[in-house]
Design a protein around this motif. Sequence first.
Motif, PDB file in Angstrom:
ATOM      1  N   LYS A 184       0.827  -1.211   0.000  1.00 45.69           N
ATOM      2  CA  LYS A 184       0.000   0.000   0.000  1.00 45.69           C
ATOM      3  C   LYS A 184       0.858   1.255   0.000  1.00 45.69           C
ATOM      4  O   LYS A 184       0.620   2.198  -0.769  1.00 45.69           O
ATOM      5  CB  LYS A 184      -0.904   0.026   1.238  1.00 45.69           C
TER       6      LYS A 184
ATOM      7  N   CYS B  25       2.527   1.843  -3.391  1.00 50.49           N
ATOM      8  CA  CYS B  25       1.579   2.407  -4.358  1.00 50.49           C
ATOM      9  C   CYS B  25       1.323   3.883  -4.069  1.00 50.49           C
ATOM     10  O   CYS B  25       1.297   4.722  -4.982  1.00 50.49           O
ATOM     11  CB  CYS B  25       0.261   1.637  -4.322  1.00 50.49           C
ATOM     12  N   TRP B  26       1.142   4.179  -2.808  1.00 50.41           N
ATOM     13  CA  TRP B  26       0.894   5.562  -2.376  1.00 50.41           C
ATOM     14  C   TRP B  26       2.065   6.462  -2.763  1.00 50.41           C
ATOM     15  O   TRP B  26       1.877   7.543  -3.336  1.00 50.41           O
ATOM     16  CB  TRP B  26       0.688   5.552  -0.872  1.00 50.41           C
TER      17      TRP B  26
ATOM     18  N   VAL C  96      -3.674   8.841   7.110  1.00 53.86           N
ATOM     19  CA  VAL C  96      -2.731   7.884   6.534  1.00 53.86           C
ATOM     20  C   VAL C  96      -2.188   6.972   7.630  1.00 53.86           C
ATOM     21  O   VAL C  96      -2.066   5.753   7.448  1.00 53.86           O
ATOM     22  CB  VAL C  96      -1.580   8.623   5.820  1.00 53.86           C
TER      23      VAL C  96
ATOM     24  N   LEU D 203      -5.671   3.548   1.549  1.00 55.83           N
ATOM     25  CA  LEU D 203      -4.512   4.040   0.816  1.00 55.83           C
ATOM     26  C   LEU D 203      -4.445   3.426  -0.580  1.00 55.83           C
ATOM     27  O   LEU D 203      -4.068   4.096  -1.553  1.00 55.83           O
ATOM     28  CB  LEU D 203      -3.228   3.731   1.573  1.00 55.83           C
TER      29      LEU D 203
ATOM     30  N   SER E  20      -4.823   5.513  -3.946  1.00 60.58           N
ATOM     31  CA  SER E  20      -3.764   5.412  -4.952  1.00 60.58           C
ATOM     32  C   SER E  20      -4.354   5.104  -6.324  1.00 60.58           C
ATOM     33  O   SER E  20      -3.923   5.667  -7.343  1.00 60.58           O
ATOM     34  CB  SER E  20      -2.764   4.322  -4.556  1.00 60.58           C
TER      35      SER E  20
ATOM     36  N   THR F  48      -7.283  10.453   1.301  1.00 65.61           N
ATOM     37  CA  THR F  48      -7.414  10.928  -0.079  1.00 65.61           C
ATOM     38  C   THR F  48      -7.156  12.423  -0.184  1.00 65.61           C
ATOM     39  O   THR F  48      -6.682  12.914  -1.214  1.00 65.61           O
ATOM     40  CB  THR F  48      -8.819  10.601  -0.615  1.00 65.61           C
TER      41      THR F  48
ATOM     42  N   LEU G 279      -3.716  13.525  -1.258  1.00 66.24           N
ATOM     43  CA  LEU G 279      -3.479  13.602  -2.704  1.00 66.24           C
ATOM     44  C   LEU G 279      -3.997  14.918  -3.270  1.00 66.24           C
ATOM     45  O   LEU G 279      -3.383  15.498  -4.176  1.00 66.24           O
ATOM     46  CB  LEU G 279      -4.166  12.436  -3.418  1.00 66.24           C
TER      47      LEU G 279
END
Length: 402
Positions: free
Chosen positions: A125, A128-129, A152, A163, A167, A328, A331
């Motif tokens: 995870k 990827c994040w 997170v 996550l 992602s 989220t 991001l």
Amino acid sequence: MNGIGMTHERSGYDRALAIACLIVLSFPLLLVLPKVVDGSFMLGLDFSCFWSAGTMALDDHAAAAYDWQQLRQLILRIQPGLNQAPFPVYEVPIPFFYPPVFFFLAAPLALLPFPTAFWIWSAAKLLCWALVVWAIRPRSIALLLAFAMPPVLYDFFVGQCSLLAASLLGGILLTLDRRPIVSGLLIALLIFKPQFGFLLPFVLIATGRWRVVITASLAILVLMLLTGLTFGWDTLEGFRAAAIFATTQFHFTGTLAWYKLQSIYGVLRFAGLGYGSAMAVHIAVAAAVAIWAMMIWRRNVSFAVKAASLLAGTLLVSPYFAIHDMATLALALVFLMSAPPSEQGSLLSNRSAIRIGYSVLVVLGFAYIALIPVGPLMCATVIAMIWMRCRQPDVKSDLAYG
């Protein structure tokens, strides 16, 4: 301002933000790690639900994962502390609400011992994040900010899948224009956490991205077919029954504490409103947010601003989001960091907005520990940043990501 002055200013800004992020990261880690070492903290509590469901799938009883009592018996073997759980919500069975496609993730992990599977899951995870954050803005300060958000940390400690879902959502945005087929395939993968994709169809249709829509629709059908053939068609019925039961007797009756629903609906029920009034207000807000997001996407503004609007809006349209889903918003901040400046000094104002916005999100994120729903306020913080950004007259549309 000359180039040397701007470089010095940027360096000071990055240093201050980096120090703040490191403090935020170290504070909960110093508090939790000793408890993990002495065994008093239930690390991977939610992941135990995934691992147990995967175990049932390997035993050819995937549909039984939707039976909460059967699932709880497996969970208690790896989380015996649930019998003395500190929070009332853990006195009821930890449910498995996920669509059957999630078994493609859960079953391979269940081949491994629980501790090993948890750390592999967590590492995957986080990787990827990190990759998505770096693709949005390839700077170390962006990585620090994306990792140093309380949601997170919550996701990591309990072993949730937010996550991974965030992602995927970030990857969908990054590939939306230049690689629409890839974007559509990523949307199909996101169906394991469908509330993350609720706003996407509205934006895609409003902006005429039909290749993405068609690819996603076909890929979802293929995934459903493969799921039924692999894990049994009874898993679809099991998921349907579990989803109905979760809606009518778990999420909307108070069996799940209201503070855990980080939505407009959750806030209003926490404040004492009844189901009808709270849901009516939530639907009205969700509709307004969907319209707002589509308007942003049809405007000639930076793609980074459009992406941030979809990420923030997504978390307001469904009543089912939890605190770890608010990751989220990290991001969204990273996208806003990468937005091009205007010609009238927006670089400084954008930096100030990021610093202030991040501070507010951190404070609200930790305020959740007081058992209050803070998700809508966190979303409102990012939406306010987007609103201020859109009011700048010189913001131009940048190239699409991909």
